[in-house]
Design an enzyme around this catalytic site. Structure first.
Site, short mmCIF file in Angstrom:
data_model
loop_
_atom_site.label_atom_id
_atom_site.label_comp_id
_atom_site.label_asym_id
_atom_site.label_seq_id
_atom_site.Cartn_x
_atom_site.Cartn_y
_atom_site.Cartn_z
N LYS A 131 -2.99 -15.03 2.51
CA LYS A 131 -2.27 -14.08 1.64
C LYS A 131 -2.21 -12.70 2.29
O LYS A 131 -1.16 -12.07 2.35
CB LYS A 131 -3.00 -13.98 0.30
CG LYS A 131 -2.62 -12.75 -0.52
CD LYS A 131 -3.40 -12.65 -1.82
CE LYS A 131 -4.73 -11.99 -1.74
NZ LYS A 131 -4.76 -10.52 -1.83
N ASN A 132 -3.36 -12.23 2.79
CA ASN A 132 -3.42 -10.85 3.30
C ASN A 132 -2.77 -10.68 4.66
O ASN A 132 -2.65 -9.56 5.15
CB ASN A 132 -4.87 -10.36 3.32
CG ASN A 132 -5.38 -10.10 1.91
OD1 ASN A 132 -4.59 -10.08 0.96
ND2 ASN A 132 -6.68 -9.92 1.77
N ARG B 199 -3.37 -15.37 -8.05
CA ARG B 199 -2.88 -14.37 -7.09
C ARG B 199 -3.30 -14.73 -5.67
O ARG B 199 -2.65 -14.33 -4.71
CB ARG B 199 -3.44 -12.99 -7.41
CG ARG B 199 -2.94 -12.43 -8.71
CD ARG B 199 -3.44 -11.02 -8.88
NE ARG B 199 -3.11 -10.23 -7.69
CZ ARG B 199 -3.56 -9.01 -7.45
NH1 ARG B 199 -4.37 -8.44 -8.30
NH2 ARG B 199 -3.21 -8.37 -6.36
N ASP C 272 -4.63 7.96 1.16
CA ASP C 272 -4.47 9.20 1.93
C ASP C 272 -4.30 8.94 3.43
O ASP C 272 -3.55 9.65 4.11
CB ASP C 272 -5.67 10.13 1.67
CG ASP C 272 -7.00 9.46 1.96
OD1 ASP C 272 -7.17 8.28 1.59
OD2 ASP C 272 -7.88 10.09 2.59
N ILE D 88 -17.89 -1.38 1.81
CA ILE D 88 -16.45 -1.06 1.91
C ILE D 88 -15.92 -0.46 0.61
O ILE D 88 -15.26 0.57 0.62
CB ILE D 88 -15.61 -2.33 2.24
CG1 ILE D 88 -16.19 -3.06 3.46
CG2 ILE D 88 -14.14 -1.97 2.44
CD1 ILE D 88 -16.00 -2.39 4.78
N ARG E 77 -9.82 3.42 -4.21
CA ARG E 77 -8.83 2.95 -3.25
C ARG E 77 -7.66 3.93 -3.02
O ARG E 77 -6.50 3.61 -3.34
CB ARG E 77 -8.32 1.57 -3.63
CG ARG E 77 -9.43 0.55 -3.67
CD ARG E 77 -8.94 -0.84 -3.93
NE ARG E 77 -8.29 -1.45 -2.79
CZ ARG E 77 -7.71 -2.64 -2.83
NH1 ARG E 77 -7.66 -3.33 -3.94
NH2 ARG E 77 -7.15 -3.14 -1.74
N ASP F 127 -14.42 -9.38 1.18
CA ASP F 127 -13.73 -10.37 0.36
C ASP F 127 -14.52 -11.67 0.20
O ASP F 127 -14.07 -12.59 -0.48
CB ASP F 127 -12.33 -10.67 0.93
CG ASP F 127 -11.38 -9.50 0.75
OD1 ASP F 127 -11.71 -8.58 -0.01
OD2 ASP F 127 -10.30 -9.51 1.38
N CYS G 35 -8.34 0.60 -8.94
CA CYS G 35 -8.29 -0.78 -9.41
C CYS G 35 -9.71 -1.24 -9.68
O CYS G 35 -10.66 -0.46 -9.58
CB CYS G 35 -7.59 -1.67 -8.40
SG CYS G 35 -8.58 -2.06 -7.00
C1 EPZ Z 1 -7.26 -4.96 2.47
O1 EPZ Z 1 -7.15 -3.94 1.47
C2 EPZ Z 1 -7.20 -6.28 1.72
N1 EPZ Z 1 -5.92 -6.37 1.03
C3 EPZ Z 1 -8.37 -6.38 0.76
O2 EPZ Z 1 -8.34 -7.67 0.15
C4 EPZ Z 1 -9.67 -6.24 1.53
O3 EPZ Z 1 -10.75 -6.24 0.63
C5 EPZ Z 1 -9.66 -4.92 2.33
O4 EPZ Z 1 -8.49 -4.87 3.18
C6 EPZ Z 1 -10.90 -4.74 3.21
O5 EPZ Z 1 -11.00 -5.81 4.10
C7 EPZ Z 1 -4.83 -6.78 1.69
O6 EPZ Z 1 -4.85 -7.05 2.88
C8 EPZ Z 1 -3.56 -6.91 0.92
P1 EPZ Z 1 -8.69 -0.82 3.36
P2 EPZ Z 1 -6.84 -2.44 1.90
O7 EPZ Z 1 -7.57 0.16 3.47
O8 EPZ Z 1 -5.94 -2.43 3.07
C9 EPZ Z 1 -10.75 3.27 1.95
C10 EPZ Z 1 -8.47 -9.24 -1.64
O9 EPZ Z 1 -9.35 -9.59 -2.47
N2 EPZ Z 1 -9.42 3.90 2.17
O10 EPZ Z 1 -9.18 -1.47 4.61
O11 EPZ Z 1 -6.42 -1.71 0.68
C11 EPZ Z 1 -10.71 2.29 0.77
O12 EPZ Z 1 -10.84 2.94 -0.46
C12 EPZ Z 1 -8.28 -7.78 -1.27
O13 EPZ Z 1 -7.70 -10.04 -1.08
C13 EPZ Z 1 -9.30 5.26 2.04
O14 EPZ Z 1 -10.26 5.98 1.74
O15 EPZ Z 1 -8.29 -1.96 2.30
C14 EPZ Z 1 -11.85 1.37 1.11
O16 EPZ Z 1 -13.04 1.94 0.68
C15 EPZ Z 1 -8.97 -6.83 -2.14
N3 EPZ Z 1 -8.07 5.82 2.25
C16 EPZ Z 1 -11.82 1.32 2.64
O17 EPZ Z 1 -11.08 2.47 3.07
C17 EPZ Z 1 -6.97 5.07 2.58
O18 EPZ Z 1 -5.88 5.64 2.76
C18 EPZ Z 1 -11.15 0.08 3.23
O19 EPZ Z 1 -9.89 -0.13 2.61
C19 EPZ Z 1 -7.12 3.69 2.73
C20 EPZ Z 1 -8.37 3.12 2.52
#
Ligand code: EPZ
Length: 434
Positions: free
Chosen positions: A22-23, A404, A128, A334, A125, A312, A120
């Protein structure tokens, strides 16, 4: 609303076919906006999130065709002309990955209006890093009444830049890699994410004519092109689905062959499962996982960006460790709020104490079935795993989360001996195996 009913205690034995990730599929679908030519994606899983992305893309002027190919569902996506550049609130609030259309829209159409995703169930999340990176590529970005409004400068094209991420972000790396592939000049992403889904996206962009090097490492170079072309591309197997079913084998003391799984996608997870007493071996067509005899050994786990232990799979690992001999410390590094499964596992008899980002799990002899519900996808599936191992009946409510992210979950588990069914609200069993 439907629920999943499980009578626990059966060892799972058999073969489970692994679906496409999916991701990986979601950003690949967003990448189709970068070209007017068709992008054909093979091995796309049939999931609610994929349908949501299809309807988002359709609203932007994309035609979406699907057909059954040798490798599962094939999606053909083509956007001859971007007719609309807005991702509305109603779509983005249902699926955060909608924000991945921001980079492609901006790069090809010169403008984008995307609803801010907001928080969420697993944390705040923010996005920025996506926005700051796009600004460094020359975009003007404003936040107005809950929307991200972005446009390029007078030339209409983004320009390459050196972007250093302060923290590793999968989504920001994806958005910027897509945007940079149509930018003018070279972009360097420093402290980029290294997840297999990033590598998959880079390989697909390369098949579409992009020039990218370093994907899979923390420094990615992208030399922008004026235009990209169409391609046929096969989505990588879902490593989180693989890990989830590997834990299903472990928690039930069973033996599952995960057909299509690749060990290289989750070495850390397999090392951790081996430490608990499971045996893992490669077969000609996938990976075989045999659960430990008796209770597993307790092991400590900390989630980290790839190649570390994935967040995950944290909830699923915790469900497994509830039955460990000894204790296990599980630390989530994370997301700030990803222990929503703890109270539900506790209702099934687990002994878990949470202190800040760590959960101390003291193993118990057995879990007992209970009515439970969860607030996100991975938490929900952790309750399914707990239910498979528990004594008695478990009813899992709010299962739309499972739809989902897990293709044919009930059917795949049932084929391996689980007593599991999907039931409608009025209690009648559903005919279809979801
Ligand atoms: C991806 O989310 C996945 N989603 C998530 O899977 C997964 O948990 C996550 O990566 C971490 O591996 C998809 O691929 C669609 P991040 P993403 O940006 O891209 C912080 C599932 O269950 N952050 O790597 O949103 C954030 O808050 C899902 O399938 C900022 O601060 O994750 C987090 O603490 C849930 N600012 C950390 O970085 C930003 O602009 C990592 O988030 C972006 C992120």
């Amino acid at each position: 609303m439907d629920k999943v009913r499980i009578r626990g205690g059966n060892r799972l034995v058999g073969k489970i076919p692994v679906s496409g990730a999916k991701n990986a599929a979601l950003p690949l679908m967003a990448a189709s906006l970068l070209t007017s030519a068709p992008l054909t994606l093979m091995n796309v899983p049939a999931l609610a999130d994929i349908e949501s992305m299809c309807s988002l893309l359709t609203g932007l002027g994309t035609t979406v065709g699907d057909q059954n190919g040798a490798m599962g569902t094939e999606l053909v996506l083509q956007n001859l002309n971007i007719t609309n550049t807005e991702a509305p609130y109603d779509v983005v609030r249902k699926m955060r990955a909608s924000v991945l259309v921001l980079g492609p829209l901006l790069a090809r159409a010169g403008r984008a209006r995307v609803s801010l995703p907001g928080g969420c169930a697993i944390g705040n999340r923010p996005v920025d890093l996506h926005l700051k990176g796009l600004q460094e590529l020359g975009a003007t970005v404003e936040l107005t009444r809950g929307y991200i409004e972005a446009h390029t400068g007078p030339g209409g094209r983004l320009r390459g830049a050196k972007i250093a991420f302060p923290t590793v972000s999968v989504g920001a790396t994806e958005n910027l890699m897509m945007a940079a592939s149509l930018a003018d000049g070279e972009t360097v992403l420093i402290n980029a994410a290294r997840e297999p889904e990033i590598v998959d996206l880079a390989d697909c962009l390369i098949a579409m004519g992009a020039r990218i090097e370093g994907h899979g490492t923390d420094t990615i170079h992208i030399w922008g092109r004026e235009a990209l072309c169409g391609a046929r591309y096969q989505v990588v197997p879902d490593r989180i689905e693989i890990g989830t079913y590997a834990i299903a084998a472990c928690i039930t003391g069973g033996e599952l062959e995960l057909v299509g799984a690749r060990a290289g996608l989750l070495e850390t997870v397999f090392d951790t499962l081996s430490e608990t007493g499971a045996s893992i071996s490669e077969t000609g067509s996938g990976i075989k996982v045999s659960g430990p005899e008796g209770r597993p050994r307790g092991v400590d786990v900390m989630t980290e960006p790839y190649p570390g232990f994935p967040t995950d799979l944290q909830a699923q690992m915790m469900a497994y460790m509830t039955r460990a001999e000894g204790a296990s410390m599980i630390t989530e590094s994370i997301f700030e709020n990803r222990f929503m499964h703890v109270p539900e596992l506790s209702r099934m008899g687990a002994n878990i104490t949470v202190h800040q980002a760590s959960a101390l799990v003291r193993g118990v002899e057995h879990l007992t079935g209970a009515p439970v519900m969860a607030t996100d996808l991975r938490a929900s599936v952790s309750l399914v795993l707990a239910g498979l191992a528990a004594v008695g009946e478990t009813n899992i409510n709010r299962i739309y989360h499972l739809d989902r992210g897990y293709e044919r979950l009930v059917g795949k588990l049932r084929d391996c001996g689980a007593i599991i069914e999907r039931v409608a609200e009025n209690g009648s069993a559903r005919n279809q195996v979801a």
